[in-house]
Enzyme design. Structure first.
Site, PDB file in Angstrom:
ATOM      1  N   ASP A 162       0.872  -1.182   0.000  1.00  0.00           N
ATOM      2  CA  ASP A 162       0.000   0.000   0.000  1.00  0.00           C
ATOM      3  C   ASP A 162       0.909   1.232   0.000  1.00  0.00           C
ATOM      4  O   ASP A 162       1.546   1.540   1.005  1.00  0.00           O
ATOM      5  CB  ASP A 162      -0.892   0.028   1.251  1.00  0.00           C
ATOM      6  CG  ASP A 162      -2.013  -0.994   1.208  1.00  0.00           C
ATOM      7  OD1 ASP A 162      -1.890  -1.981   0.449  1.00  0.00           O
ATOM      8  OD2 ASP A 162      -3.000  -0.822   1.949  1.00  0.00           O
ATOM      9  N   LYS A 187      -6.999   3.474  -2.907  1.00  0.00           N
ATOM     10  CA  LYS A 187      -7.327   3.449  -1.483  1.00  0.00           C
ATOM     11  C   LYS A 187      -7.501   4.869  -0.988  1.00  0.00           C
ATOM     12  O   LYS A 187      -6.750   5.770  -1.383  1.00  0.00           O
ATOM     13  CB  LYS A 187      -6.196   2.732  -0.741  1.00  0.00           C
ATOM     14  CG  LYS A 187      -6.287   2.740   0.784  1.00  0.00           C
ATOM     15  CD  LYS A 187      -5.104   1.982   1.388  1.00  0.00           C
ATOM     16  CE  LYS A 187      -5.016   2.150   2.895  1.00  0.00           C
ATOM     17  NZ  LYS A 187      -3.864   1.435   3.480  1.00  0.00           N
ATOM     18  N   LYS A 200     -10.357   0.288  -1.947  1.00  0.00           N
ATOM     19  CA  LYS A 200     -10.125   0.027  -0.529  1.00  0.00           C
ATOM     20  C   LYS A 200     -10.506   1.264   0.270  1.00  0.00           C
ATOM     21  O   LYS A 200     -10.001   2.361   0.009  1.00  0.00           O
ATOM     22  CB  LYS A 200      -8.666  -0.341  -0.257  1.00  0.00           C
ATOM     23  CG  LYS A 200      -8.372  -0.576   1.236  1.00  0.00           C
ATOM     24  CD  LYS A 200      -6.950  -1.077   1.467  1.00  0.00           C
ATOM     25  CE  LYS A 200      -6.635  -1.182   2.960  1.00  0.00           C
ATOM     26  NZ  LYS A 200      -5.277  -1.713   3.220  1.00  0.00           N
TER      27      LYS A 200
END
Length: 221
Positions: A89, A151, A180
């Protein structure tokens, strides 16, 4: 699919200890969470304590500000994968995005994706600092660079995920990347609404409370 399988079970605090990481891994195995999400220094420990299970290891890169240079992020991502991370991430360079340096942002994402190969790359765009146009642009740049997910948040900015931001991101990626939601996802109702909107992963330190139908305190990620 059980809501537990949407959860990246997370500890990213600056004062996180080895014992907390081990507990995180044990909880993830017990409750069948998708992954544990940790800072890169704890990837080897997390890998050791999830070995032999279905729990993936997710590592954050360029976290939480995203303002280090591209080479540093690429090195961190590559090292994390070598140490056992299954997913990365990464935080974009928000300042570069706001300055309109689209090529810089897209190239950085692409280089990290190339460095980690077949591993999953999630791109944290840190929505709390962005206009709607910037959220859309960051999402499209992520798709162009072959990211697997976009995300919302680090959980360390001025705000976390919102339904409105997820909708903007969903429209922007047009099915070419997954979504996400992270930051402030602390109860079952909120988590389920995100899933109903099409989110396929939830970043939260409140996973146990969520699957039990409760609500975590405001201090949770």
């Amino acid at each position: 699919m059980s809501i537990a399988k949407y959860v990246d079970h997370t500890i990213l605090a600056a004062n996180a200890t080895a014992s907390q990481i081990i507990t995180l891994c044990e909880e993830a195995k017990e409750h069948n969470f998708f992954s544990v999400c940790v800072n890169t220094s704890y990837v080897p420990l997390a890998k050791e304590h999830t070995n032999g299970s279905d729990v993936a290891v997710c590592a954050v890169v360029g976290f939480p500000l995203g303002m280090m240079d591209t080479a540093s992020k690429v090195f961190e991502a590559k090292t994390a994968v070598e140490n056992g991370a299954d997913e990365i991430d990464m935080v974009i360079n928000v300042g570069k995005l706001k300055d309109g340096e689209n090529d810089y942002v897209e190239n950085e994402i692409r280089l990290i994706k190339e460095a980690i190969g077949s591993r999953v790359l999630k791109v944290i765009i840190e929505t709390c600092y962005l206009t709607d146009e910037e959220k859309e642009r960051a999402s499209k740049l992520s798709v162009n660079a072959n990211a697997d997910f976009v995300k919302t948040s680090t959980g360390f900015g001025t705000g976390g995920a919102t339904y409105e931001d997820i909708q903007i991101m969903k429209d922007a990626v047009a099915g070419k990347a997954q979504l996400k939601a992270s930051g402030g996802v602390r109860d079952y109702e909120t988590a389920q609404k995100y899933i109903d909107m099409g989110v396929t992963r939830l970043g939260t330190s409140s996973g146990i409370k969520i699957i039990q139908g409760g609500t975590a305190d405001e201090g949770s990620y």
